[in-house]
Write a protein that holds these residues in place. Sequence first.
Motif, PDB file in Angstrom:
ATOM      1  N   ASN A 179      40.387  52.326  33.369  1.00  0.00           N
ATOM      2  CA  ASN A 179      41.937  52.379  33.399  1.00  0.00           C
ATOM      3  C   ASN A 179      42.301  51.185  32.771  1.00  0.00           C
ATOM      4  O   ASN A 179      42.235  49.752  33.291  1.00  0.00           O
ATOM      5  CB  ASN A 179      42.375  52.315  34.852  1.00  0.00           C
ATOM      6  CG  ASN A 179      44.004  52.582  34.974  1.00  0.00           C
ATOM      7  OD1 ASN A 179      44.577  51.868  34.136  1.00  0.00           O
ATOM      8  ND2 ASN A 179      44.101  53.540  35.700  1.00  0.00           N
TER       9      ASN A 179
ATOM     10  N   GLU B 204      45.209  43.322  35.896  1.00  0.00           N
ATOM     11  CA  GLU B 204      44.302  42.425  36.295  1.00  0.00           C
ATOM     12  C   GLU B 204      43.951  41.093  35.516  1.00  0.00           C
ATOM     13  O   GLU B 204      44.025  40.017  36.196  1.00  0.00           O
ATOM     14  CB  GLU B 204      42.930  43.204  36.790  1.00  0.00           C
ATOM     15  CG  GLU B 204      42.031  42.505  37.630  1.00  0.00           C
ATOM     16  CD  GLU B 204      42.388  42.155  38.782  1.00  0.00           C
ATOM     17  OE1 GLU B 204      43.740  42.529  39.193  1.00  0.00           O
ATOM     18  OE2 GLU B 204      41.780  41.557  39.822  1.00  0.00           O
TER      19      GLU B 204
ATOM     20  N   LEU C 220      38.170  45.315  36.851  1.00  0.00           N
ATOM     21  CA  LEU C 220      39.481  45.925  37.386  1.00  0.00           C
ATOM     22  C   LEU C 220      39.950  45.487  38.819  1.00  0.00           C
ATOM     23  O   LEU C 220      40.903  45.822  39.266  1.00  0.00           O
ATOM     24  CB  LEU C 220      39.179  47.569  37.585  1.00  0.00           C
ATOM     25  CG  LEU C 220      39.050  48.232  36.328  1.00  0.00           C
ATOM     26  CD1 LEU C 220      38.810  49.771  36.393  1.00  0.00           C
ATOM     27  CD2 LEU C 220      40.481  48.007  35.523  1.00  0.00           C
ATOM     28  N   SER C 221      38.872  44.604  39.213  1.00  0.00           N
ATOM     29  CA  SER C 221      39.190  43.958  40.667  1.00  0.00           C
ATOM     30  C   SER C 221      38.457  42.647  40.714  1.00  0.00           C
ATOM     31  O   SER C 221      37.428  42.517  41.360  1.00  0.00           O
ATOM     32  CB  SER C 221      38.683  44.987  41.622  1.00  0.00           C
ATOM     33  OG  SER C 221      38.836  44.497  42.897  1.00  0.00           O
TER      34      SER C 221
ATOM     35  N   ASP D 197      45.610  50.225  31.501  1.00  0.00           N
ATOM     36  CA  ASP D 197      46.642  49.457  32.111  1.00  0.00           C
ATOM     37  C   ASP D 197      46.227  48.701  33.184  1.00  0.00           C
ATOM     38  O   ASP D 197      46.698  47.693  33.435  1.00  0.00           O
ATOM     39  CB  ASP D 197      47.647  50.612  32.392  1.00  0.00           C
ATOM     40  CG  ASP D 197      48.151  51.106  31.145  1.00  0.00           C
ATOM     41  OD1 ASP D 197      48.204  50.633  30.053  1.00  0.00           O
ATOM     42  OD2 ASP D 197      48.574  52.336  31.113  1.00  0.00           O
ATOM     43  N   ARG D 198      45.630  49.405  34.189  1.00  0.00           N
ATOM     44  CA  ARG D 198      45.177  48.402  35.440  1.00  0.00           C
ATOM     45  C   ARG D 198      44.449  47.147  34.928  1.00  0.00           C
ATOM     46  O   ARG D 198      44.377  46.097  35.546  1.00  0.00           O
ATOM     47  CB  ARG D 198      44.342  49.451  36.196  1.00  0.00           C
ATOM     48  CG  ARG D 198      44.245  48.868  37.855  1.00  0.00           C
ATOM     49  CD  ARG D 198      44.649  50.086  38.975  1.00  0.00           C
ATOM     50  NE  ARG D 198      43.389  50.861  38.479  1.00  0.00           N
ATOM     51  CZ  ARG D 198      42.191  51.071  38.764  1.00  0.00           C
ATOM     52  NH1 ARG D 198      41.695  49.937  39.633  1.00  0.00           N
ATOM     53  NH2 ARG D 198      41.390  51.960  38.738  1.00  0.00           N
TER      54      ARG D 198
END
Length: 264
Positions: free
Chosen positions: A161, A168, A138-139, A163-164
């Motif tokens: 998540n 990404e 996610l990051s 959608d996140r």
Amino acid sequence: VNSSPRIAAAKPVAVGARPDGATGEQEASARVREMFGGIAPRYDLLNHVLSLSLDRLWRRRVARRFRKVLERADARVLDVCCGTGDLTLALARRGDASVIGSDFAHPMLVRAEQKSQSAANGDRRHGKLVGYIEADALSLPFADASFDLVTAAFGFRNLANYDRGLLELFRVLRPGGQMAILEFAEPQGAIFGRLYRFYFRRILPRIGGAISGSSFAYSYLPNSVGKFPAPQELAQRMAAAGFSEPKFELWTGGSVALHRATKK
Ligand SMILES: C[S@@+](CC[C@H](N)C(=O)[O-])C[C@H]1O[C@@H](n2cnc3c(N)ncnc32)[C@H](O)[C@@H]1O
């Protein structure tokens, strides 16, 4: 092919994985990471036993589907949620692209590294496997537009998540780059669907729990698949994240879906 109106209507829109008891994204993420860290030593064995070794075939098939990009020596490929690296290795073996695996569970990466070392020592082709890095999908610690292909096998469903996660993956892809998500799905055929649900919900958690020592992990598996967006819904969410031409194919009686899309 896909979900009946009855099933689609029964499913609320899922934000992301929520292992039982997890209230928010951070807690969900921490529980998923801890769970995979705990089952890492038995993960490969269980994959092969529980899928009757079909998992190897599925990953090799993903590599075949993307052979054009994998054969390009200048291509860069990222396999997120790589776990013990089986898809990462299958992608690297397929061609000359530079392949990186990433995951946030350290013990899974330790196994991945051991496997790539023993493949290299046994002189088995492992292409340009650059290596593994510990990172949250996610990051991701990569600049925008870094990769020509980003993949995730049986990992995307676990993101806190969805959608996140899609945004990404979109971010780190170059224009023209492709994305592939291999995930479990729920077969809809009357007979196979029923047999599959019996196996997946009743038998698999018992075998998985007994071999891994984590009954939680192997009851989480069917629960998380049941709550995961149906293939059509995921395709719509990919389009909403900016991807072009989202599509999917169903394999093995509809129990597995390969989703793919392009960043234009
Ligand atoms: C079911 S395993 C799949 C591993 C591998 N891709 C395979 O095909 O066997 C799911 C993996 O996703 C990883 N994962 C789940 N959520 C993640 C996240 N937010 N960031 C990075 N890795 C994550 C877990 O640590 C685990 O190794």
